[in-house]
Write a protein that holds these residues in place. Structure first.
Motif, short mmCIF file in Angstrom:
data_model
loop_
_atom_site.label_atom_id
_atom_site.label_comp_id
_atom_site.label_asym_id
_atom_site.label_seq_id
_atom_site.Cartn_x
_atom_site.Cartn_y
_atom_site.Cartn_z
N THR A 120 0.83 -1.20 0.00
CA THR A 120 0.00 0.00 0.00
C THR A 120 0.87 1.25 0.00
O THR A 120 1.78 1.40 0.82
N LYS A 121 0.57 2.16 -0.93
CA LYS A 121 1.33 3.39 -1.07
C LYS A 121 0.38 4.58 -1.11
O LYS A 121 -0.66 4.53 -1.78
N PRO A 122 0.72 5.66 -0.42
CA PRO A 122 -0.20 6.80 -0.37
C PRO A 122 -0.16 7.68 -1.61
O PRO A 122 0.89 7.85 -2.24
N VAL A 123 -1.32 8.25 -1.96
CA VAL A 123 -1.35 9.37 -2.90
C VAL A 123 -0.59 10.52 -2.24
O VAL A 123 -0.70 10.75 -1.04
N PHE A 124 0.18 11.25 -3.02
CA PHE A 124 1.00 12.30 -2.43
C PHE A 124 0.15 13.54 -2.11
O PHE A 124 0.01 13.94 -0.96
N VAL A 125 -0.43 14.17 -3.13
CA VAL A 125 -1.13 15.44 -2.95
C VAL A 125 -2.55 15.34 -3.49
O VAL A 125 -2.76 14.84 -4.60
N LYS A 126 -3.50 15.85 -2.72
CA LYS A 126 -4.89 15.96 -3.20
C LYS A 126 -5.27 17.43 -3.16
O LYS A 126 -5.12 18.11 -2.14
N ILE A 127 -5.79 17.93 -4.30
CA ILE A 127 -6.18 19.34 -4.42
C ILE A 127 -7.69 19.42 -4.58
O ILE A 127 -8.27 18.83 -5.50
N LYS A 128 -8.32 20.19 -3.67
CA LYS A 128 -9.78 20.37 -3.71
C LYS A 128 -10.08 21.87 -3.53
O LYS A 128 -10.58 22.30 -2.49
#
Length: 362
Positions: A120-128
């Motif tokens: 399991t690897k995380p998404v780095f950046v989420k922009i909302k």
């Protein structure tokens, strides 16, 4: 004496009314993760500087309307196998400045050559973000997997640099540069992406422009449509422009893929203008309506009004093709190509649909 006492009393009242902590007008510099939440809720001029984000925690920046956020120094995200995201930026009419800072996802600690199918690897950046938000000059280093997930409206990204080049030899995989879903009115300009998957992948939304991109090492400028949206509505991409960009040392120049086993929707009014490709190993242009079920194309996601203008460059390698087109019956219409010129292929084109203005070399 009476006057002097009055002044002292008035001064005391003013002092008591003056906030001593962070205020909406204060400039707040945060260097400790434990101080982030309070600063974000209080400040409209916020600096995140030389910060380490603990393993398994998200740097959650739900910004007040109109906030200016500046990154400085190195922002490091400690290692843990979890889904993430590591960083979330949300808000209305916000401005984000990278200011020469480096956001380090420490992807080299995650990479196993398997991407999303491995550990399991995380998404780095989420922009909302929304309402004319601007995010400038952000530098991302070593994304664990997908780099930037965008779910935004009326947002501009300028001068971003995504560097996952170390993943070329250390097992980076599925390190998409920009993944875009449920987004309207987006402009990404002057971005550099070095990665091991799509430079840009548009999954859902309307009215987007991607300009002055420099993509290398990945899978090119992509549109991927057909997986059902979260609310069950048709999955549609429309009015998308890629312009004045380069794709180098990549598997594909452009890739449009629809999922025959997914939901309904459409790809329409898409333009690639003044795109230069070089050292492409698989396809200069790949368009398929059988992604995920090769050999069985379906017209559940029709591709209409696809425009290519001045799309030029070279492919290399013993198996590289200039153009591959796989359309379902009735799935493709009104494609107009002008100035498409690709050289270097040792394998003929593979096309079951002929665009106006281009003759497939079959």
């Amino acid at each position: 004496m009476k006057y002097h006492g009055f002044v002292l009393a008035l001064s005391a009242i003013v002092a008591a009314a003056t906030p001593t902590g962070p205020s909406a007008d204060a400039t707040c510099t945060v260097t400790n993760f434990d101080d982030v939440a309070n600063a974000v809720s209080s400040c409209t001029d916020l600096v995140i500087q030389d910060l380490t984000v603990p393993a398994g925690k998200a740097l959650q920046l739900d910004l007040k309307s109109g906030t200016k956020l500046t990154f400085k120094g190195t922002i490091k995200f400690d290692f843990l196998n979890w889904e993430g995201p590591l960083l979330v930026i949300s808000g209305s009419s916000v401005t984000v400045e990278g200011s020469g800072a480096t956001l380090n996802g420490q992807g080299e600690k995650y990479w196993d050559g398997k991407g999303g199918s491995g550990t399991t690897k995380p998404v780095f950046v989420k922009i909302k973000t929304k309402a004319n938000s601007v995010l400038n000059n952000v530098n991302l280093l070593n994304c664990p997997e997908r780099c930037v997930s965008i779910n935004a409206d009326d947002t501009n990204l300028n001068g971003w640099n995504i560097d996952v080049s170390a993943g070329d030899t250390q097992g980076g995989h599925n390190t998409d540069g920009f993944d875009v879903s449920n987004t309207n009115n987006l402009h990404i300009d002057h971005a550099t992406v070095q990665n091991q998957d799509d430079c840009v992948a548009v999954n859902q939304g309307t009215n987007m422009v991607f300009s002055n991109l420099d993509c290398s090492g990945g899978h090119g400028l992509s549109i991927s449509v057909g997986l059902s949206s979260s609310n069950g509505s048709p999955n549609t991409v429309s009015n998308i422009t890629f312009t004045d960009s380069k794709v180098r040392k990549s598997a594909n120049g452009l890739h449009i893929k629809t999922h025959p086993t997914g939901g309904t929707g459409a790809v329409k009014d898409v333009t690639y203008n003044n795109i230069v490709i070089s050292d492409i190993t698989n396809y200069g242009i790949e368009i398929q309506e059988d992604y995920g079920d090769v050999g069985n194309p379906k017209a559940n996601i029709p591709i209409t009004n696809l425009i290519l203008k001045q799309y030029t460059g070279t492919v290399s390698g013993s198996k590289a093709k200039q153009v591959s087109i796989v359309c379902a019956s009735g799935g493709c219409s009104n494609w107009n190509w002008d100035g498409v010129s690709i050289s270097g292929a040792k394998v003929k084109d593979d096309c079951n649909f002929q665009p106006n203005g281009y003759k497939c070399n079959t």
